[in-house]
Design an enzyme around this catalytic site. Structure first.
Site, mmCIF file in Angstrom:
data_model
loop_
_atom_site.group_PDB
_atom_site.id
_atom_site.type_symbol
_atom_site.label_atom_id
_atom_site.label_comp_id
_atom_site.label_asym_id
_atom_site.label_seq_id
_atom_site.Cartn_x
_atom_site.Cartn_y
_atom_site.Cartn_z
ATOM 1 N N HIS A 90 0.815 -1.217 0.000
ATOM 2 C CA HIS A 90 0.000 0.000 0.000
ATOM 3 C C HIS A 90 0.850 1.270 0.000
ATOM 4 O O HIS A 90 0.355 2.345 -0.328
ATOM 5 C CB HIS A 90 -1.007 0.002 1.168
ATOM 6 C CG HIS A 90 -0.429 0.309 2.508
ATOM 7 N ND1 HIS A 90 -0.150 -0.659 3.448
ATOM 8 C CD2 HIS A 90 -0.100 1.488 3.092
ATOM 9 C CE1 HIS A 90 0.319 -0.086 4.547
ATOM 10 N NE2 HIS A 90 0.367 1.210 4.349
ATOM 11 N N ASP A 121 0.041 -7.581 1.437
ATOM 12 C CA ASP A 121 0.452 -6.181 1.572
ATOM 13 C C ASP A 121 1.966 -6.033 1.659
ATOM 14 O O ASP A 121 2.489 -5.327 2.512
ATOM 15 C CB ASP A 121 -0.216 -5.515 2.779
ATOM 16 C CG ASP A 121 -0.168 -3.993 2.674
ATOM 17 O OD1 ASP A 121 0.374 -3.478 1.675
ATOM 18 O OD2 ASP A 121 -0.666 -3.306 3.580
ATOM 19 N N SER A 204 4.501 2.772 7.859
ATOM 20 C CA SER A 204 4.232 1.576 7.063
ATOM 21 C C SER A 204 5.441 1.193 6.222
ATOM 22 O O SER A 204 6.032 2.032 5.540
ATOM 23 C CB SER A 204 3.038 1.820 6.137
ATOM 24 O OG SER A 204 1.839 1.907 6.857
#
Length: 352
Positions: A90, A121, A204
C-alpha cells in the site's frame, strides 16, 4: 490532566503515606545496606537498557529508508546488498518509480518496482544504482517473538525520517483485515505481531526491531476505533511477521513474483449478503470456476456460504479470516444454502 495538577494530587498522598508510617517508626535516616544496593542497581539497569537502545538504533537505522511516491510516503527496509528494498504494497500503490532516502540522511536515490503482492500487503523495489556501504537488515525468527519483548519501531512517521518509537510485543498470532480506504489493499493478513510501539502514517513498510537488532516485523496497520470516528486507537499497531516478509521477498527477488503463497483459497468470487433485518448473513457465490476448489466440489453461483468448518461466515471479511487460518490442501466442510435449503460439501482448498 496537566503535569502540575498531577503533582498536586500526588503530593498529599505521599505525605499521608509517610504520616501513617511514622506511627510505626518511619525514618528518614540512611537506608539499610540491602536497600542501598537495590537503589544503586536501579539506575545501573536503566543505563544498561538505554545503552541497548542506542546500540540497536545505531545498528539498524542505516538499513531503514523513506520511500516517496507521487501520492504516498512510507518506509522500507534494505533487504540485500543488491539494492532490493522490502516495504508494504500500500506504500507503493500503482507507482513504478520512487525516490528513496536513507534514514541516516544521505542523498536521495532512485528506485524501480520489482513486484507487489497485495494479498499480503508486501512489495519489493530495487535501487537503480547500489551505493557503497549499503547495509541490509537482519531478519529474526518469528517463532521466537514473544509477548512482553521490548521492540523499537523505525521509519518515517508523518514524513519525519529516521524516527524511532518504543514499546512491547503486546500479542502475537493476530489475523487482521485491512480496509481499502486510504490506499489499503483489502488484504487479510494472518499471524501479525501486535505492538504498543507508536505506529503512525509513514511508518508503514519500516522496521519493528528487537533488542538483538533483528527485524521481527514490518509495521503495517494501526487499529482504529469506529466510536472515535475511525481515529487510531493509541498503542495498538500491527506488523507483518518477519517469516512472511522473508518468504515473499525471497520469491519476488528470485522470480519477480510470488510463486508459492502458502495461503489457502476457496476459489470463488463472492459478496456479502444481508438478511431480512439488514444484518450480514453469509457470502453469496458470484462465480465458482469449474476447475477451482469450490467448483470441483459442486458449489455454484447463487449458493450462500454460511460456515467454513467450525467458523461462522457472515461477510467476505469473515470468510477471508477463516481461510487465513488454513493451508492449501486442507479439506474443509462448507455449509451453504441453495434455493432456501441448507446443505454441506467437503472442499479441498487451493492456493491464492
Amino acid at each position: 490532566m496537566d503535569v502540575s495538577r498531577a503533582r498536586r494530587l500526588l503530593l498529599p498522598l505521599t505525605a499521608a503515606a509517610c504520616t501513617v508510617a511514622l506511627v510505626g517508626g518511619c525514618s528518614f535516616g540512611p537506608a539499610p545496606r540491602g536497600e542501598r544496593s537495590t537503589q544503586a542497581a536501579a539506575p545501573l539497569a536503566a543505563n544498561e537498557l538505554e545503552d541497548d537502545y542506542r546500540a540497536v538504533i545505531k545498528d539498524v537505522l542505516p538499513s531503514v529508508v523513506q520511500i516517496d511516491a507521487v501520492d504516498s510516503l512510507g518506509s522500507g527496509i534494505i533487504y540485500d546488498g543488491k539494492g532490493h528494498i522490502v516495504t508494504n504494497a500500500h506504500v507503493i500503490g500503482e507507482e513504478q518509480n520512487f525516490t528513496v532516502t536513507a534514514a541516516t540522511g544521505k542523498e536521495p536515490m532512485a528506485a524501480k518496482l520489482v513486484a507487489t503482492y497485495p494479498e499480503q500487503d508486501l512489495a519489493v523495489i530495487r535501487l537503480n544504482s547500489v551505493p557503497a556501504g549499503l547495509k541490509p537488515a537482519r531478519f529474526g525468527d518469528s517463532a521466537k517473538v514473544d509477548v512482553g519483548q521490548i521492540v523499537l519501531a523505525m521509519g518515517s512517521p508523518l514524513g519525519l525520517s529516521g524516527s524511532v518509537t518504543q514499546g512491547i510485543v503486546s500479542a502475537t498470532g493476530r489475523t487482521v483485515s485491512e480496509g481499502r480506504t486510504g490506499g489499503g489493499t483489502g488484504a487479510t493478513i494472518p499471524n501479525m505481531v501486535q505492538t504498543s510501539a507508536a505506529i503512525n502514517p509513514g511508518n508503514s513498510g519500516g522496521a519493528l526491531v528487537n533488542l538483538d537488532g533483528e527485524v521481527i516485523g514490518i509495521p503495517t496497520l494501526a487499529a482504529s476505533d469506529p466510536e472515535l470516528g475511525g481515529g487510531s486507537a493509541a498503542g495498538i499497531g500491527f506488523a507483518i511477521p518477519a517469516s512472511m516478509v522473508k518468504t515473499v521477498a525471497a520469491q519476488i527477488v528470485k522470480d519477480g513474483r510470488v510463486t508459492d503463497s502458502g495461503r489457502a483459497a476457496l476459489g470463488i468470487t463472492g459478496r456479502t449478503v444481508l438478511d431480512d433485518d439488514y444484518e450480514p448473513a453469509g457470502v453469496a457465490v458470484v462465480e465458482a470456476p469449474a476447475d477451482g476448489p469450490a467448483g470441483k466440489a459442486g458449489l455454484k453461483a447463487g449458493d450462500v456460504i454460511t460456515r467454513l468448518g467450525d467458523a461462522e461466515i457472515t461477510t467476505i471479511t469473515s470468510l477471508s479470516e477463516a481461510l487465513a487460518a488454513m493451508k492449501p490442501g486442507d479439506k474443509v466442510t462448507v455449509t451453504y444454502e441453495r434455493a432456501g435449503r441448507a446443505d454441506k460439501v467437503e472442499v479441498t482448498l487451493g492456493e491464492i
